[in-house]
Design an enzyme around this catalytic site. Sequence first.
Site, PDB file in Angstrom:
ATOM      1  N   GLY A  18       7.532 -62.089 -89.245  1.00 20.78           N
ATOM      2  CA  GLY A  18       6.586 -61.017 -88.923  1.00 20.78           C
ATOM      3  C   GLY A  18       7.010 -60.180 -87.741  1.00 20.78           C
ATOM      4  CE  LYS A  47       2.832 -56.543-105.440  1.00 20.34           C
ATOM      5  NZ  LYS A  47       1.456 -57.081-105.339  1.00 20.34           N
ATOM      6  NE  ARG A  55      11.891 -70.061 -87.148  1.00 12.73           N
ATOM      7  CZ  ARG A  55      10.799 -69.624 -87.771  1.00 12.73           C
ATOM      8  NH1 ARG A  55       9.816 -70.461 -88.047  1.00 12.73           N
ATOM      9  NH2 ARG A  55      10.684 -68.355 -88.109  1.00 12.73           N
ATOM     10  N   GLY A  59      12.516 -63.601 -94.088  1.00 10.20           N
ATOM     11  CA  GLY A  59      12.732 -64.860 -94.799  1.00 10.20           C
ATOM     12  C   GLY A  59      13.570 -64.733 -96.062  1.00 10.20           C
TER      13      GLY A  59
END
Length: 400
Positions: free
Chosen positions: A380, A200, A39, A357
Amino acid sequence: MDFSKLRTTEGLDVDGKRVMVRVDLNVPLRDGVVTDATRIVRIAPCLLDLASRGAKVIVISHFGRPKGKPLKEFSLVPVAGRMGEVLQKPIRFAADCIGPEARDAVEHLAPGDIALFENLRFHPGEEANDPAFAQELARNADIFVGEAFSTSHRAHASTEAITHLLPSYAGPLMLEEINALRAALEEPKRPTVAVVGGAKVSTKIPILTHLVAKVDKLIIGGGMANTFLQAKGVEVGKSLAEPDFHDTARQIMAAAAESGCEILLPDDAVVAREFKVQAECNTVPIDAVPADAMILDVGPKSVAHLTHVLGSCQTLLWNGPLGAFEIEPFGEGTFALARAAAALTKAGALVSVAGGGDTVAALNAAGVGKNFTYVSTAGGAFLEWLEGRELPGVAALLSE
Protein backbone atom coordinates in the site's frame (compact mmCIF):
# COMPACT_ATOMS: atom_id res chain seq x y z
CA MET A 1 8.27 16.91 1.72
CA ASP A 2 11.73 18.31 2.43
CA PHE A 3 13.87 15.17 2.58
CA SER A 4 16.91 17.18 3.66
CA LYS A 5 15.22 17.13 7.07
CA LEU A 6 15.18 13.33 7.24
CA ARG A 7 17.43 12.24 10.09
CA THR A 8 19.04 8.81 9.85
CA THR A 9 20.74 6.39 12.22
CA GLU A 10 24.09 6.77 10.50
CA GLY A 11 26.63 8.05 13.03
CA LEU A 12 23.98 8.25 15.76
CA ASP A 13 25.26 7.62 19.29
CA VAL A 14 23.23 4.64 20.51
CA ASP A 15 25.67 3.13 23.00
CA GLY A 16 23.70 2.00 26.05
CA LYS A 17 20.51 3.60 24.67
CA ARG A 18 17.15 1.85 24.39
CA VAL A 19 16.40 2.01 20.67
CA MET A 20 12.87 1.09 19.57
CA VAL A 21 12.72 0.02 15.91
CA ARG A 22 9.39 -0.15 14.10
CA VAL A 23 9.68 -2.86 11.43
CA ASP A 24 7.23 -4.83 9.32
CA LEU A 25 7.18 -8.49 10.34
CA ASN A 26 3.92 -9.22 8.56
CA VAL A 27 5.43 -12.38 7.06
CA PRO A 28 3.58 -15.45 5.72
CA LEU A 29 3.09 -18.32 8.18
CA ARG A 30 2.00 -21.89 7.56
CA ASP A 31 1.44 -24.25 10.49
CA GLY A 32 3.37 -21.90 12.74
CA VAL A 33 6.39 -21.72 10.42
CA VAL A 34 7.58 -18.64 8.53
CA THR A 35 7.48 -19.57 4.84
CA ASP A 36 9.14 -16.42 3.46
CA ALA A 37 11.68 -14.58 5.61
CA THR A 38 12.39 -11.80 3.10
CA ARG A 39 11.15 -9.05 5.40
CA ILE A 40 13.23 -10.39 8.30
CA VAL A 41 16.33 -10.57 6.10
CA ARG A 42 15.77 -6.98 4.98
CA ILE A 43 15.64 -5.55 8.50
CA ALA A 44 18.61 -7.61 9.76
CA PRO A 45 21.32 -5.07 8.77
CA CYS A 46 19.62 -2.29 10.75
CA LEU A 47 19.12 -4.40 13.89
CA LEU A 48 22.61 -5.91 13.82
CA ASP A 49 24.21 -2.51 13.20
CA LEU A 50 22.44 -0.93 16.17
CA ALA A 51 23.29 -3.91 18.39
CA SER A 52 26.96 -3.81 17.34
CA ARG A 53 27.09 -0.17 18.40
CA GLY A 54 25.88 -0.99 21.90
CA ALA A 55 22.18 -0.27 21.60
CA LYS A 56 19.54 -2.16 23.54
CA VAL A 57 17.36 -2.94 20.54
CA ILE A 58 13.59 -3.21 20.94
CA VAL A 59 11.74 -4.42 17.85
CA ILE A 60 8.05 -3.64 17.40
CA SER A 61 5.69 -4.73 14.63
CA HIS A 62 2.14 -5.58 13.73
CA PHE A 63 1.11 -8.98 12.41
CA GLY A 64 -2.14 -9.58 10.54
CA ARG A 65 -5.44 -8.02 11.54
CA PRO A 66 -6.41 -9.12 15.07
CA LYS A 67 -8.62 -6.00 15.38
CA GLY A 68 -7.37 -4.85 18.77
CA LYS A 69 -7.60 -8.22 20.52
CA PRO A 70 -4.86 -10.69 21.58
CA LEU A 71 -5.41 -13.73 19.35
CA LYS A 72 -3.00 -16.66 19.35
CA GLU A 73 -3.00 -17.06 15.57
CA PHE A 74 -1.61 -13.51 15.28
CA SER A 75 1.15 -13.89 17.85
CA LEU A 76 4.71 -12.98 16.87
CA VAL A 77 6.16 -15.92 18.81
CA PRO A 78 6.94 -17.98 15.65
CA VAL A 79 8.48 -14.91 14.03
CA ALA A 80 10.79 -14.40 17.01
CA GLY A 81 12.22 -17.86 16.44
CA ARG A 82 12.91 -17.18 12.77
CA MET A 83 14.39 -13.78 13.63
CA GLY A 84 16.88 -15.47 15.90
CA GLU A 85 17.91 -17.79 13.08
CA VAL A 86 18.33 -14.98 10.55
CA LEU A 87 20.17 -12.65 12.94
CA GLN A 88 22.11 -15.53 14.56
CA LYS A 89 21.40 -13.94 17.92
CA PRO A 90 19.09 -14.85 20.79
CA ILE A 91 15.89 -12.80 20.73
CA ARG A 92 14.20 -11.95 24.03
CA PHE A 93 10.44 -12.08 23.52
CA ALA A 94 8.02 -9.92 25.49
CA ALA A 95 4.47 -11.25 25.73
CA ASP A 96 3.09 -7.72 25.38
CA CYS A 97 4.24 -4.50 23.76
CA ILE A 98 3.33 -2.33 26.75
CA GLY A 99 2.93 -2.89 30.49
CA PRO A 100 4.90 -5.11 32.90
CA GLU A 101 5.98 -7.75 30.33
CA ALA A 102 7.47 -5.09 28.06
CA ARG A 103 9.19 -3.26 30.91
CA ASP A 104 10.65 -6.48 32.29
CA ALA A 105 12.05 -7.48 28.91
CA VAL A 106 13.75 -4.11 28.47
CA GLU A 107 15.16 -4.10 32.01
CA HIS A 108 16.95 -7.37 31.28
CA LEU A 109 18.54 -6.15 28.05
CA ALA A 110 22.28 -5.56 27.99
CA PRO A 111 23.94 -3.36 25.35
CA GLY A 112 23.90 -5.35 22.09
CA ASP A 113 20.83 -7.42 23.03
CA ILE A 114 17.65 -7.56 20.95
CA ALA A 115 14.06 -7.95 22.13
CA LEU A 116 10.86 -8.43 20.16
CA PHE A 117 7.58 -7.17 21.58
CA GLU A 118 4.27 -8.91 20.93
CA ASN A 119 1.92 -7.76 18.16
CA LEU A 120 1.12 -4.04 18.36
CA ARG A 121 -2.36 -4.62 16.97
CA PHE A 122 -3.40 -6.62 20.02
CA HIS A 123 -4.23 -3.13 21.34
CA PRO A 124 -6.88 -0.93 19.68
CA GLY A 125 -4.76 2.15 20.42
CA GLU A 126 -2.28 1.16 17.71
CA GLU A 127 -4.54 1.60 14.68
CA ALA A 128 -6.38 4.48 16.38
CA ASN A 129 -3.06 6.41 16.57
CA ASP A 130 -3.89 6.86 20.27
CA PRO A 131 -1.42 9.24 22.00
CA ALA A 132 -1.86 7.38 25.31
CA PHE A 133 -0.91 4.06 23.70
CA ALA A 134 2.04 5.73 22.00
CA GLN A 135 3.10 7.09 25.39
CA GLU A 136 3.10 3.59 26.84
CA LEU A 137 5.28 2.37 23.97
CA ALA A 138 7.66 5.32 24.35
CA ARG A 139 8.22 4.62 28.06
CA ASN A 140 10.48 1.75 27.08
CA ALA A 141 12.76 3.67 24.73
CA ASP A 142 15.15 6.59 24.42
CA ILE A 143 15.20 6.70 20.60
CA PHE A 144 12.73 5.69 17.88
CA VAL A 145 13.74 4.34 14.47
CA GLY A 146 11.23 4.02 11.63
CA GLU A 147 12.26 1.03 9.51
CA ALA A 148 8.88 0.03 8.07
CA PHE A 149 8.25 1.92 4.84
CA SER A 150 5.57 -0.66 4.02
CA THR A 151 3.40 0.64 6.90
CA SER A 152 4.28 4.31 6.51
CA HIS A 153 1.04 5.09 4.64
CA ARG A 154 -0.83 4.56 7.90
CA ALA A 155 -0.90 7.12 10.71
CA HIS A 156 -0.76 4.61 13.56
CA ALA A 157 0.61 5.00 17.07
CA SER A 158 3.83 3.15 16.24
CA THR A 159 4.46 5.04 13.00
CA GLU A 160 3.21 8.56 13.70
CA ALA A 161 2.19 9.39 17.28
CA ILE A 162 5.36 7.97 18.83
CA THR A 163 7.55 10.30 16.77
CA HIS A 164 6.19 13.23 18.80
CA LEU A 165 7.45 11.61 22.00
CA LEU A 166 10.97 10.41 21.14
CA PRO A 167 13.91 11.59 19.02
CA SER A 168 13.06 9.86 15.74
CA TYR A 169 15.18 8.66 12.84
CA ALA A 170 14.85 6.78 9.57
CA GLY A 171 16.51 3.37 9.44
CA PRO A 172 18.62 2.21 6.46
CA LEU A 173 15.82 0.17 4.84
CA MET A 174 13.40 3.10 5.13
CA LEU A 175 16.04 5.30 3.53
CA GLU A 176 16.64 2.75 0.75
CA GLU A 177 12.95 2.67 -0.12
CA ILE A 178 12.61 6.46 -0.13
CA ASN A 179 15.76 6.99 -2.19
CA ALA A 180 14.75 4.32 -4.72
CA LEU A 181 11.32 5.85 -5.29
CA ARG A 182 12.72 9.36 -5.45
CA ALA A 183 15.29 8.17 -8.00
CA ALA A 184 12.49 6.73 -10.13
CA LEU A 185 9.96 9.53 -9.83
CA GLU A 186 11.37 12.73 -8.34
CA GLU A 187 14.94 12.88 -9.64
CA PRO A 188 15.13 10.29 -12.45
CA LYS A 189 17.59 9.84 -15.27
CA ARG A 190 15.58 10.46 -18.43
CA PRO A 191 13.90 9.22 -20.54
CA THR A 192 11.70 7.46 -17.98
CA VAL A 193 9.21 4.65 -18.52
CA ALA A 194 6.61 3.17 -16.19
CA VAL A 195 4.96 -0.23 -16.53
CA VAL A 196 1.55 -0.35 -14.87
CA GLY A 197 -0.40 -3.57 -15.10
CA GLY A 198 -3.14 -5.31 -13.23
CA ALA A 199 -6.78 -6.11 -13.60
CA LYS A 200 -8.70 -2.87 -13.23
CA VAL A 201 -8.32 0.77 -14.19
CA SER A 202 -10.68 1.65 -11.33
CA THR A 203 -8.12 0.63 -8.70
CA LYS A 204 -5.25 2.61 -10.24
CA ILE A 205 -6.78 5.87 -11.48
CA PRO A 206 -4.72 8.05 -9.06
CA ILE A 207 -1.51 6.22 -10.03
CA LEU A 208 -2.09 6.58 -13.76
CA THR A 209 -3.11 10.22 -13.40
CA HIS A 210 0.02 11.00 -11.37
CA LEU A 211 2.40 9.06 -13.60
CA VAL A 212 1.39 10.63 -16.91
CA ALA A 213 2.63 13.94 -15.51
CA LYS A 214 5.89 12.38 -14.30
CA VAL A 215 7.18 9.88 -16.88
CA ASP A 216 8.00 10.06 -20.57
CA LYS A 217 6.42 6.74 -21.53
CA LEU A 218 3.68 4.72 -19.83
CA ILE A 219 3.19 1.04 -20.67
CA ILE A 220 -0.27 -0.18 -19.68
CA GLY A 221 -0.87 -3.92 -19.45
CA GLY A 222 -3.14 -6.55 -17.95
CA GLY A 223 -6.89 -6.13 -17.80
CA MET A 224 -6.40 -2.36 -17.56
CA ALA A 225 -5.10 -2.28 -21.12
CA ASN A 226 -8.37 -3.82 -22.35
CA THR A 227 -10.34 -0.90 -20.97
CA PHE A 228 -8.05 1.57 -22.74
CA LEU A 229 -8.31 -0.42 -25.97
CA GLN A 230 -12.10 -0.42 -25.75
CA ALA A 231 -12.03 3.32 -25.12
CA LYS A 232 -10.19 3.64 -28.44
CA GLY A 233 -12.80 1.53 -30.23
CA VAL A 234 -10.89 -1.77 -30.28
CA GLU A 235 -12.97 -4.91 -29.71
CA VAL A 236 -11.56 -7.14 -26.94
CA GLY A 237 -14.00 -10.07 -27.08
CA LYS A 238 -14.78 -11.55 -23.67
CA SER A 239 -11.69 -10.05 -22.04
CA LEU A 240 -11.81 -8.50 -18.59
CA ALA A 241 -12.59 -4.80 -19.04
CA GLU A 242 -14.46 -1.94 -17.37
CA PRO A 243 -16.76 -0.19 -19.86
CA ASP A 244 -17.87 2.25 -17.15
CA PHE A 245 -14.32 3.66 -17.14
CA HIS A 246 -13.96 4.43 -20.84
CA ASP A 247 -14.30 8.16 -20.16
CA THR A 248 -11.66 7.89 -17.42
CA ALA A 249 -9.30 6.13 -19.81
CA ARG A 250 -9.85 8.85 -22.43
CA GLN A 251 -9.20 11.56 -19.83
CA ILE A 252 -5.94 9.86 -18.83
CA MET A 253 -4.88 9.57 -22.49
CA ALA A 254 -5.71 13.25 -23.03
CA ALA A 255 -3.71 14.25 -19.95
CA ALA A 256 -0.79 12.15 -21.19
CA ALA A 257 -0.86 13.84 -24.60
CA GLU A 258 -0.91 17.25 -22.93
CA SER A 259 2.11 16.46 -20.74
CA GLY A 260 4.08 14.76 -23.51
CA CYS A 261 3.80 11.24 -22.08
CA GLU A 262 3.46 8.45 -24.65
CA ILE A 263 0.98 5.73 -23.65
CA LEU A 264 1.85 2.28 -25.00
CA LEU A 265 -0.80 -0.45 -25.35
CA PRO A 266 -0.39 -4.01 -26.68
CA ASP A 267 0.15 -4.55 -30.43
CA ASP A 268 -0.84 -8.23 -30.25
CA ALA A 269 -2.28 -10.58 -27.66
CA VAL A 270 -2.35 -14.19 -26.54
CA VAL A 271 -6.02 -15.22 -26.42
CA ALA A 272 -7.91 -18.25 -25.15
CA ARG A 273 -11.50 -19.38 -24.76
CA GLU A 274 -10.90 -20.76 -21.25
CA PHE A 275 -9.15 -19.31 -18.24
CA LYS A 276 -7.26 -22.33 -16.99
CA VAL A 277 -3.75 -23.81 -16.88
CA GLN A 278 -2.48 -24.82 -20.34
CA ALA A 279 -5.68 -23.70 -22.04
CA GLU A 280 -5.55 -23.84 -25.81
CA CYS A 281 -4.39 -20.43 -26.96
CA ASN A 282 -3.05 -18.50 -29.95
CA THR A 283 -1.62 -15.09 -30.78
CA VAL A 284 -3.62 -12.51 -32.74
CA PRO A 285 -3.19 -8.84 -33.73
CA ILE A 286 -4.77 -6.61 -31.11
CA ASP A 287 -7.49 -5.53 -33.55
CA ALA A 288 -8.41 -9.14 -34.37
CA VAL A 289 -9.45 -10.58 -31.02
CA PRO A 290 -12.23 -13.15 -31.60
CA ALA A 291 -15.58 -12.27 -30.05
CA ASP A 292 -15.58 -15.49 -27.99
CA ALA A 293 -11.98 -15.20 -26.72
CA MET A 294 -10.20 -13.51 -23.81
CA ILE A 295 -6.92 -11.58 -23.87
CA LEU A 296 -4.73 -13.24 -21.23
CA ASP A 297 -1.24 -12.01 -22.14
CA VAL A 298 0.63 -9.68 -24.47
CA GLY A 299 2.04 -11.27 -27.62
CA PRO A 300 5.62 -11.49 -28.95
CA LYS A 301 5.27 -8.41 -31.17
CA SER A 302 4.29 -6.37 -28.11
CA VAL A 303 7.19 -7.78 -26.10
CA ALA A 304 9.67 -6.92 -28.87
CA HIS A 305 8.29 -3.38 -29.12
CA LEU A 306 8.29 -2.82 -25.36
CA THR A 307 11.79 -4.26 -25.01
CA HIS A 308 12.94 -1.69 -27.57
CA VAL A 309 11.22 1.02 -25.53
CA LEU A 310 13.02 -0.05 -22.36
CA GLY A 311 16.30 0.04 -24.26
CA SER A 312 15.67 3.68 -25.16
CA CYS A 313 15.04 4.70 -21.54
CA GLN A 314 17.26 5.18 -18.50
CA THR A 315 14.76 4.76 -15.66
CA LEU A 316 12.02 2.14 -15.22
CA LEU A 317 9.26 2.05 -12.61
CA TRP A 318 7.22 -1.19 -12.62
CA ASN A 319 3.95 -1.98 -10.87
CA GLY A 320 1.72 -4.84 -12.01
CA PRO A 321 1.92 -7.72 -14.51
CA LEU A 322 1.12 -7.55 -18.25
CA GLY A 323 -1.03 -10.68 -18.20
CA ALA A 324 -2.45 -13.51 -16.08
CA PHE A 325 1.06 -14.58 -15.06
CA GLU A 326 -0.15 -16.99 -12.36
CA ILE A 327 -1.67 -19.29 -15.00
CA GLU A 328 0.62 -21.07 -17.48
CA PRO A 329 1.39 -20.08 -20.20
CA PHE A 330 0.04 -16.56 -19.73
CA GLY A 331 3.03 -15.16 -17.86
CA GLU A 332 5.43 -15.33 -20.79
CA GLY A 333 4.96 -11.72 -21.85
CA THR A 334 5.55 -10.38 -18.33
CA PHE A 335 8.51 -12.70 -17.80
CA ALA A 336 10.17 -11.81 -21.12
CA LEU A 337 9.91 -8.07 -20.50
CA ALA A 338 11.13 -8.52 -16.91
CA ARG A 339 14.19 -10.43 -18.16
CA ALA A 340 14.88 -7.69 -20.69
CA ALA A 341 14.69 -5.06 -17.94
CA ALA A 342 17.01 -7.13 -15.73
CA ALA A 343 19.56 -7.50 -18.55
CA LEU A 344 19.56 -3.75 -19.19
CA THR A 345 19.96 -3.14 -15.46
CA LYS A 346 22.89 -5.55 -15.26
CA ALA A 347 24.52 -3.79 -18.20
CA GLY A 348 24.25 -0.48 -16.34
CA ALA A 349 21.90 0.97 -18.94
CA LEU A 350 18.75 1.13 -16.79
CA VAL A 351 17.76 2.05 -13.25
CA SER A 352 14.87 -0.31 -12.48
CA VAL A 353 12.56 0.06 -9.48
CA ALA A 354 9.61 -2.28 -8.90
CA GLY A 355 7.05 -2.82 -6.18
CA GLY A 356 3.67 -4.28 -5.26
CA GLY A 357 2.79 -7.83 -4.25
CA ASP A 358 1.88 -9.19 -7.71
CA THR A 359 4.87 -7.43 -9.23
CA VAL A 360 7.35 -9.00 -6.82
CA ALA A 361 5.77 -12.43 -7.37
CA ALA A 362 5.98 -12.01 -11.16
CA LEU A 363 9.61 -10.89 -11.08
CA ASN A 364 10.52 -13.81 -8.83
CA ALA A 365 8.67 -16.21 -11.14
CA ALA A 366 10.72 -14.80 -14.01
CA GLY A 367 13.88 -15.42 -11.98
CA VAL A 368 14.92 -11.77 -11.96
CA GLY A 369 13.69 -10.53 -8.58
CA LYS A 370 17.29 -9.93 -7.45
CA ASN A 371 18.40 -8.32 -10.70
CA PHE A 372 16.44 -5.07 -10.58
CA THR A 373 18.07 -2.00 -9.06
CA TYR A 374 15.52 -2.07 -6.27
CA VAL A 375 12.44 -4.16 -5.50
CA SER A 376 10.19 -2.79 -2.78
CA THR A 377 8.50 -5.16 -0.34
CA ALA A 378 5.93 -2.47 0.41
CA GLY A 379 2.40 -2.80 -0.90
CA GLY A 380 0.00 0.00 0.00
CA ALA A 381 2.77 2.48 0.81
CA PHE A 382 4.42 1.89 -2.57
CA LEU A 383 1.12 2.43 -4.37
CA GLU A 384 0.29 5.58 -2.41
CA TRP A 385 3.73 7.00 -3.20
CA LEU A 386 2.99 6.36 -6.90
CA GLU A 387 -0.24 8.30 -6.42
CA GLY A 388 1.78 11.29 -5.18
CA ARG A 389 0.33 11.14 -1.68
CA GLU A 390 2.24 12.14 1.43
CA LEU A 391 2.95 9.17 3.68
CA PRO A 392 2.38 10.06 7.37
CA GLY A 393 4.96 7.56 8.62
CA VAL A 394 7.62 9.21 6.43
CA ALA A 395 6.53 12.79 7.08
CA ALA A 396 6.68 12.09 10.83
CA LEU A 397 10.40 11.35 10.58
CA LEU A 398 11.24 14.76 9.12
CA SER A 399 12.75 17.06 11.73
CA GLU A 400 10.95 20.32 12.46
